[in-house]
Design a protein around this motif. Structure first.
Motif, mmCIF file in Angstrom:
data_model
loop_
_atom_site.group_PDB
_atom_site.id
_atom_site.type_symbol
_atom_site.label_atom_id
_atom_site.label_comp_id
_atom_site.label_asym_id
_atom_site.label_seq_id
_atom_site.Cartn_x
_atom_site.Cartn_y
_atom_site.Cartn_z
ATOM 1 N N THR A 103 -8.816 -6.234 -4.851
ATOM 2 C CA THR A 103 -9.580 -6.298 -3.604
ATOM 3 C C THR A 103 -9.953 -7.727 -3.211
ATOM 4 O OG1 THR A 103 -11.632 -5.875 -4.825
ATOM 5 C CG2 THR A 103 -10.530 -3.971 -3.832
ATOM 6 N N LYS A 104 -10.031 -8.640 -4.162
ATOM 7 C CA LYS A 104 -10.348 -10.037 -3.820
ATOM 8 C C LYS A 104 -9.161 -10.715 -3.142
ATOM 9 C CE LYS A 104 -13.880 -10.714 -7.246
ATOM 10 N NZ LYS A 104 -13.990 -10.553 -8.676
ATOM 11 N N LEU A 105 -7.966 -10.503 -3.693
ATOM 12 C CA LEU A 105 -6.757 -11.102 -3.117
ATOM 13 C C LEU A 105 -6.189 -10.272 -1.969
ATOM 14 C CD1 LEU A 105 -4.821 -12.161 -6.369
ATOM 15 C CD2 LEU A 105 -6.083 -13.651 -4.791
ATOM 16 N N GLU A 106 -6.648 -9.005 -1.854
ATOM 17 C CA GLU A 106 -6.098 -8.056 -0.878
ATOM 18 C C GLU A 106 -4.589 -7.877 -1.078
ATOM 19 O OE1 GLU A 106 -7.594 -6.020 1.671
ATOM 20 O OE2 GLU A 106 -9.312 -6.461 0.407
ATOM 21 N N LYS A 107 -4.187 -7.844 -2.360
ATOM 22 C CA LYS A 107 -2.784 -7.640 -2.715
ATOM 23 C C LYS A 107 -2.696 -6.648 -3.865
ATOM 24 C CE LYS A 107 -0.945 -12.017 -1.163
ATOM 25 N NZ LYS A 107 -0.235 -13.220 -1.485
ATOM 26 N N VAL A 108 -1.507 -6.061 -3.997
ATOM 27 C CA VAL A 108 -1.219 -5.225 -5.154
ATOM 28 C C VAL A 108 -0.585 -6.142 -6.185
ATOM 29 C CG1 VAL A 108 0.019 -3.213 -6.012
ATOM 30 C CG2 VAL A 108 -0.909 -3.209 -3.688
ATOM 31 N N ALA B 68 5.094 -10.206 0.197
ATOM 32 C CA ALA B 68 4.185 -9.584 -0.767
ATOM 33 C C ALA B 68 3.799 -8.165 -0.355
ATOM 34 C CB ALA B 68 2.930 -10.434 -0.916
ATOM 35 N N LEU B 69 3.388 -7.377 -1.342
ATOM 36 C CA LEU B 69 2.802 -6.060 -1.116
ATOM 37 C C LEU B 69 1.292 -6.245 -1.088
ATOM 38 C CD1 LEU B 69 2.994 -3.011 -0.773
ATOM 39 C CD2 LEU B 69 3.147 -2.809 -3.256
ATOM 40 N N HIS B 70 0.689 -5.900 0.027
ATOM 41 C CA HIS B 70 -0.737 -6.122 0.234
ATOM 42 C C HIS B 70 -1.541 -4.869 -0.075
ATOM 43 C CE1 HIS B 70 -0.239 -10.061 2.175
ATOM 44 N NE2 HIS B 70 0.907 -9.555 2.606
ATOM 45 N N LEU C 2 3.660 -8.884 -6.592
ATOM 46 C CA LEU C 2 4.824 -8.090 -6.227
ATOM 47 C C LEU C 2 5.428 -8.616 -4.937
ATOM 48 C CD1 LEU C 2 3.266 -4.587 -6.848
ATOM 49 C CD2 LEU C 2 4.938 -5.727 -8.271
ATOM 50 N N GLN C 3 6.762 -8.569 -4.875
ATOM 51 C CA GLN C 3 7.481 -8.961 -3.670
ATOM 52 C C GLN C 3 8.522 -7.893 -3.356
ATOM 53 O OE1 GLN C 3 9.206 -12.797 -4.559
ATOM 54 N NE2 GLN C 3 7.430 -13.867 -3.727
ATOM 55 N N PHE C 4 8.965 -7.876 -2.099
ATOM 56 C CA PHE C 4 10.035 -6.966 -1.693
ATOM 57 C C PHE C 4 11.386 -7.651 -1.850
ATOM 58 C CE2 PHE C 4 6.406 -5.135 0.529
ATOM 59 C CZ PHE C 4 6.567 -3.804 0.201
#
Length: 174
Positions: free
Chosen positions: A148-153, A72-74, A113-115
Motif C-alpha cells: 500500500t505504500k508503493l501502490e504496487k504488487v 509494473a503491476l500496480h 512485477l512487470q508485464f
C-alpha cells in the motif's frame, strides 16, 4: 464450476440470435481464441479471473500497463459490484500464469512485477495459488504482496496471515 457473486439476470429469448449465428455460419468464441488470439486463455484454463483483492481491500490494477512490456503491476482501489474496468481484470491460469489481458506478469525473481510476453516456462512467471493460506507464491519462498505504500504488487517473504498477501478473486473456477 464457476462461482460468481454477480447475478446474470434474464437475458430473454435468444432463438433469433442463435438462428442468425447458424445462418451466417459463425464460428464460436473458442474457435476465435484458438485461431486468432491463442495467448488468451479460455475459462476452462483458469483458476481465477476478474478483480484480485487483498484482505486490505486493495486490488491489482494494471493502469493500462499490460498494453506494453516492462510496465509494473500496480495496486489500486477495488470496484464494488460488477467490475467494468479492464485495468483491474486479471487472470490466474491452471498453468500458474498470472496475466492481464495482453501480457503475463514476471517477477524476474526481484521485488517488483512487470508485464512481459508469456513464455509458459515457469520461472519468474510461475505463480501458485494456495487455497489453504490464500497466498500466491513463487518457488523463491516469496508471495505476491499488495504494497500500500508503493501502490504496487510486489514479491515479499511469505508471512502467514499477512492481509496484504491474502487474495480473493471475483470469479473462481476451482
Amino acid at each position: 464450476a464457476v462461482v460468481s457473486t454477480q447475478s446474470t439476470g434474464d437475458v430473454g429469448d435468444l432463438t433469433e440470435r442463435h438462428e442468425l449465428r447458424k445462418r451466417l455460419n459463425c464460428k464460436s468464441y473458442a474457435w476465435f481464441i484458438r485461431n486468432v488470439f491463442p495467448e488468451l486463455p479460455l475459462e476452462r484454463d483458469l483458476l481465477a479471473s476478474g478483480q484480485f483483492r487483498t484482505d486490505e481491500d486493495r486490488c491489482m490494477d494494471t493502469r493500462g500497463g499490460d498494453l506494453s512490456q516492462g510496465n509494473a503491476l500496480h495496486l489500486g482501489s477495488c470496484t464494488n459490484g460488477v467490475n467494468t474496468n479492464s485495468n483491474r481484470f486479471m487472470m490466474l491460469t491452471k498453468e500458474n500464469t498470472l496475466m492481464g489481458l495482453n501480457f503475463c506478469t514476471d517477477s524476474g525473481f526481484a521485488e517488483h512485477l512487470q508485464f512481459h510476453n508469456c513464455h509458459h516456462q515457469g520461472g519468474g512467471q510461475k505463480f501458485v495459488y494456495d487455497p489453504a493460506t490464500r497466498q500466491i507464491r513463487q518457488d523463491t519462498g516469496k508471495c505476491l504482496t499488495g504494497d500500500t505504500k508503493l501502490e504496487k504488487v510486489t514479491m515479499a517473504p511469505c508471512v502467514e496471515g499477512n492481509k496484504a498477501q491474502l487474495w480473493s478473486f471475483e470469479f473462481t473456477y476451482f
